[in-house]
Motif scaffolding. Sequence first.
Motif, PDB file in Angstrom:
ATOM      1  N   THR A 299       0.794 -49.581 -13.346  1.00 34.02           N
ATOM      2  CA  THR A 299       0.969 -51.034 -13.416  1.00 34.02           C
ATOM      3  C   THR A 299      -0.177 -51.756 -12.710  1.00 34.02           C
ATOM      4  O   THR A 299      -0.896 -51.158 -11.910  1.00 34.02           O
ATOM      5  CB  THR A 299       2.293 -51.481 -12.748  1.00 34.02           C
ATOM      6  OG1 THR A 299       2.096 -51.548 -11.329  1.00 34.02           O
ATOM      7  CG2 THR A 299       3.440 -50.546 -13.055  1.00 34.02           C
TER       8      THR A 299
ATOM      9  N   ARG B   5       3.403 -35.838  -8.655  1.00 30.36           N
ATOM     10  CA  ARG B   5       4.853 -35.999  -8.760  1.00 30.36           C
ATOM     11  C   ARG B   5       5.406 -35.382 -10.035  1.00 30.36           C
ATOM     12  O   ARG B   5       6.474 -34.794 -10.037  1.00 30.36           O
ATOM     13  CB  ARG B   5       5.213 -37.499  -8.754  1.00 30.36           C
ATOM     14  CG  ARG B   5       5.073 -38.174  -7.411  1.00 30.36           C
ATOM     15  CD  ARG B   5       5.953 -39.429  -7.334  1.00 30.36           C
ATOM     16  NE  ARG B   5       5.668 -40.411  -8.367  1.00 30.36           N
ATOM     17  CZ  ARG B   5       5.108 -41.613  -8.129  1.00 30.36           C
ATOM     18  NH1 ARG B   5       4.769 -41.942  -6.902  1.00 30.36           N
ATOM     19  NH2 ARG B   5       4.912 -42.460  -9.102  1.00 30.36           N
TER      20      ARG B   5
ATOM     21  N   ILE C 266       6.369 -44.074 -12.618  1.00 30.88           N
ATOM     22  CA  ILE C 266       5.769 -45.416 -12.455  1.00 30.88           C
ATOM     23  C   ILE C 266       4.893 -45.423 -11.201  1.00 30.88           C
ATOM     24  O   ILE C 266       5.364 -45.070 -10.114  1.00 30.88           O
ATOM     25  CB  ILE C 266       6.862 -46.496 -12.326  1.00 30.88           C
ATOM     26  CG1 ILE C 266       7.726 -46.539 -13.600  1.00 30.88           C
ATOM     27  CG2 ILE C 266       6.244 -47.876 -12.057  1.00 30.88           C
ATOM     28  CD1 ILE C 266       8.973 -47.410 -13.490  1.00 30.88           C
TER      29      ILE C 266
ATOM     30  N   VAL D  40      14.856 -44.672 -17.573  1.00 29.02           N
ATOM     31  CA  VAL D  40      13.600 -45.026 -16.897  1.00 29.02           C
ATOM     32  C   VAL D  40      13.517 -44.176 -15.625  1.00 29.02           C
ATOM     33  O   VAL D  40      14.386 -44.272 -14.758  1.00 29.02           O
ATOM     34  CB  VAL D  40      13.549 -46.534 -16.544  1.00 29.02           C
ATOM     35  CG1 VAL D  40      12.294 -46.846 -15.742  1.00 29.02           C
ATOM     36  CG2 VAL D  40      13.600 -47.369 -17.817  1.00 29.02           C
ATOM     37  N   ASP D  41      12.500 -43.338 -15.557  1.00 20.84           N
ATOM     38  CA  ASP D  41      12.316 -42.444 -14.409  1.00 20.84           C
ATOM     39  C   ASP D  41      11.285 -43.071 -13.460  1.00 20.84           C
ATOM     40  O   ASP D  41      10.109 -43.168 -13.805  1.00 20.84           O
ATOM     41  CB  ASP D  41      11.844 -41.083 -14.914  1.00 20.84           C
ATOM     42  CG  ASP D  41      11.733 -40.043 -13.815  1.00 20.84           C
ATOM     43  OD1 ASP D  41      11.620 -40.445 -12.637  1.00 20.84           O
ATOM     44  OD2 ASP D  41      11.747 -38.850 -14.133  1.00 20.84           O
ATOM     45  N   GLU D  42      11.727 -43.504 -12.287  1.00 21.08           N
ATOM     46  CA  GLU D  42      10.840 -44.206 -11.341  1.00 21.08           C
ATOM     47  C   GLU D  42       9.660 -43.325 -10.906  1.00 21.08           C
ATOM     48  O   GLU D  42       8.621 -43.842 -10.495  1.00 21.08           O
ATOM     49  CB  GLU D  42      11.620 -44.672 -10.108  1.00 21.08           C
ATOM     50  CG  GLU D  42      12.720 -45.700 -10.414  1.00 21.08           C
ATOM     51  CD  GLU D  42      12.207 -47.005 -11.018  1.00 21.08           C
ATOM     52  OE1 GLU D  42      11.115 -47.459 -10.628  1.00 21.08           O
ATOM     53  OE2 GLU D  42      12.915 -47.569 -11.893  1.00 21.08           O
ATOM     54  N   SER D  43       9.821 -41.997 -10.988  1.00 23.67           N
ATOM     55  CA  SER D  43       8.727 -41.112 -10.564  1.00 23.67           C
ATOM     56  C   SER D  43       7.556 -41.160 -11.550  1.00 23.67           C
ATOM     57  O   SER D  43       6.477 -40.661 -11.268  1.00 23.67           O
ATOM     58  CB  SER D  43       9.215 -39.667 -10.403  1.00 23.67           C
ATOM     59  OG  SER D  43       9.535 -39.113 -11.671  1.00 23.67           O
TER      60      SER D  43
ATOM     61  N   TYR E 186       7.564 -51.925 -20.655  1.00 30.21           N
ATOM     62  CA  TYR E 186       7.627 -50.448 -20.593  1.00 30.21           C
ATOM     63  C   TYR E 186       9.081 -50.006 -20.433  1.00 30.21           C
ATOM     64  O   TYR E 186       9.589 -49.162 -21.171  1.00 30.21           O
ATOM     65  CB  TYR E 186       6.762 -49.987 -19.407  1.00 30.21           C
ATOM     66  CG  TYR E 186       6.998 -48.568 -18.921  1.00 30.21           C
ATOM     67  CD1 TYR E 186       6.350 -47.486 -19.525  1.00 30.21           C
ATOM     68  CD2 TYR E 186       7.842 -48.313 -17.838  1.00 30.21           C
ATOM     69  CE1 TYR E 186       6.543 -46.177 -19.063  1.00 30.21           C
ATOM     70  CE2 TYR E 186       8.044 -47.015 -17.361  1.00 30.21           C
ATOM     71  CZ  TYR E 186       7.400 -45.963 -17.978  1.00 30.21           C
ATOM     72  OH  TYR E 186       7.590 -44.671 -17.520  1.00 30.21           O
ATOM     73  N   ARG E 187       9.781 -50.614 -19.461  1.00 32.25           N
ATOM     74  CA  ARG E 187      11.181 -50.247 -19.196  1.00 32.25           C
ATOM     75  C   ARG E 187      12.059 -50.525 -20.421  1.00 32.25           C
ATOM     76  O   ARG E 187      12.885 -49.701 -20.816  1.00 32.25           O
ATOM     77  CB  ARG E 187      11.725 -51.052 -18.011  1.00 32.25           C
ATOM     78  CG  ARG E 187      11.133 -50.699 -16.650  1.00 32.25           C
ATOM     79  CD  ARG E 187      11.766 -51.618 -15.597  1.00 32.25           C
ATOM     80  NE  ARG E 187      11.140 -51.506 -14.293  1.00 32.25           N
ATOM     81  CZ  ARG E 187      11.444 -50.576 -13.385  1.00 32.25           C
ATOM     82  NH1 ARG E 187      12.351 -49.667 -13.657  1.00 32.25           N
ATOM     83  NH2 ARG E 187      10.835 -50.560 -12.211  1.00 32.25           N
TER      84      ARG E 187
ATOM     85  N   GLN F 110       4.009 -57.675 -13.961  1.00 34.00           N
ATOM     86  CA  GLN F 110       5.469 -57.461 -13.949  1.00 34.00           C
ATOM     87  C   GLN F 110       6.018 -57.402 -15.367  1.00 34.00           C
ATOM     88  O   GLN F 110       6.843 -56.559 -15.691  1.00 34.00           O
ATOM     89  CB  GLN F 110       6.163 -58.652 -13.265  1.00 34.00           C
ATOM     90  CG  GLN F 110       6.249 -58.597 -11.769  1.00 34.00           C
ATOM     91  CD  GLN F 110       6.992 -59.854 -11.274  1.00 34.00           C
ATOM     92  OE1 GLN F 110       7.952 -60.308 -11.883  1.00 34.00           O
ATOM     93  NE2 GLN F 110       6.514 -60.404 -10.185  1.00 34.00           N
TER      94      GLN F 110
ATOM     95  N   LEU G 135       5.306 -54.149 -17.038  1.00 34.90           N
ATOM     96  CA  LEU G 135       6.227 -53.116 -16.541  1.00 34.90           C
ATOM     97  C   LEU G 135       7.612 -53.304 -17.174  1.00 34.90           C
ATOM     98  O   LEU G 135       8.255 -52.328 -17.581  1.00 34.90           O
ATOM     99  CB  LEU G 135       6.315 -53.171 -15.009  1.00 34.90           C
ATOM    100  CG  LEU G 135       7.304 -52.189 -14.346  1.00 34.90           C
ATOM    101  CD1 LEU G 135       7.004 -50.739 -14.739  1.00 34.90           C
ATOM    102  CD2 LEU G 135       7.274 -52.354 -12.827  1.00 34.90           C
ATOM    103  N   ASP G 136       8.058 -54.558 -17.304  1.00 35.13           N
ATOM    104  CA  ASP G 136       9.347 -54.839 -17.947  1.00 35.13           C
ATOM    105  C   ASP G 136       9.338 -54.361 -19.408  1.00 35.13           C
ATOM    106  O   ASP G 136      10.330 -53.819 -19.902  1.00 35.13           O
ATOM    107  CB  ASP G 136       9.676 -56.338 -17.906  1.00 35.13           C
ATOM    108  CG  ASP G 136      10.010 -56.822 -16.498  1.00 35.13           C
ATOM    109  OD1 ASP G 136      10.259 -55.975 -15.617  1.00 35.13           O
ATOM    110  OD2 ASP G 136      10.003 -58.051 -16.285  1.00 35.13           O
TER     111      ASP G 136
END
Length: 341
Positions: free
Chosen positions: A196, A247, A227, A222-225, A211-212, A205, A208-209
């Motif tokens: 991002t 990660r 991002i 949505v896997d925070e790892s 993408y989600r 932002q 990113l939204d």
Amino acid sequence: MNGHGRSGGRPTLEEVAVRAGVGRGTVSRVINGSSKVSEHTRVAVEAAVAELGYVPNRAARALAANRTDAIALVIPEPEARFFAEPYFSDVVRGVGATLAETDVQLVLTLAGSERERRRLAQYLSGHRVDGVLLVSVHAGDPLPELLAELGIPAVISGRRSADETLPSVDSDNLAGAAEAVRHLLGRGRRAIATVTGPLDVYGAQCRLDGYRQALLAAGRPVDESLIAVADFTEEGGRRAVRELLDRRPDLDAVFAASDVMAAGARRELRAAGRRIPGDVALVGFDDSVVARHMDPPLTSVRQPIEEMGRTMARVLLDRIAGEAGETAVVLPTELVVRESS
């Protein structure tokens, strides 16, 4: 009348208005290059100007209207980023194209440091420009409030939030990002990461939204790892991908929120021995010159940056002329597919 008005001296604005059969304000708008005049009216006024030999006295006009015939394009970023990021030069080109048809001068100001911002505030307080175009504004930046206090018309490129108070021109960041992710899903990619931009920039932002939303719409969690937050720089893109590979070594796609970050991502993926697009598909955002010259050429979301610059300048000129005009323009994006994905 052979170049002389009824007064026997230089023809006046009123005489041009009578000859053209329009009001004084309409003549003024035509002379100032406003877009709010019909072609038929513009031709009539220009014919009257030519017949009477009317010459606008720019100094007197500016003085009477308390005008400087200059606008500032303010970019609150360091010089290094201005020259590294093709986005800014495309905006400048678009603004310049609109102003080329007017007598208005463009003052380009970079205000990346605290000292530069103080100097800019002082400069603006002296009312040396008629209006300001703001590009790449971060949340919490005091500049827009200062302009409101000073009563200087301003237009912002890229809103600061969903409820932006200034007139704004933006591209559809959310839809563009969602289209990029849908494309990667359609290519069968399973572990799609994103790099991002700084999340105090509303456009970053929104990307990113997007993408989600695209992942959720496809029934993917949505896997925070997957991002990683970066800063729109090449080195930032590189660092973010290093972090993502640590990660999630299984990642098979990266959506970078700018082409410059995608260039950094590519370098890091290559250094880690990953083939593009064989092992990892890569998509950027902007469709700048960087995208076309990468190896392999980069799939990227095209935002009409020059058109954004042209539109910003047009909206600001209308504001300066006292016309309401548009308040929130959102221009469409388009995915340009190349070999990287």
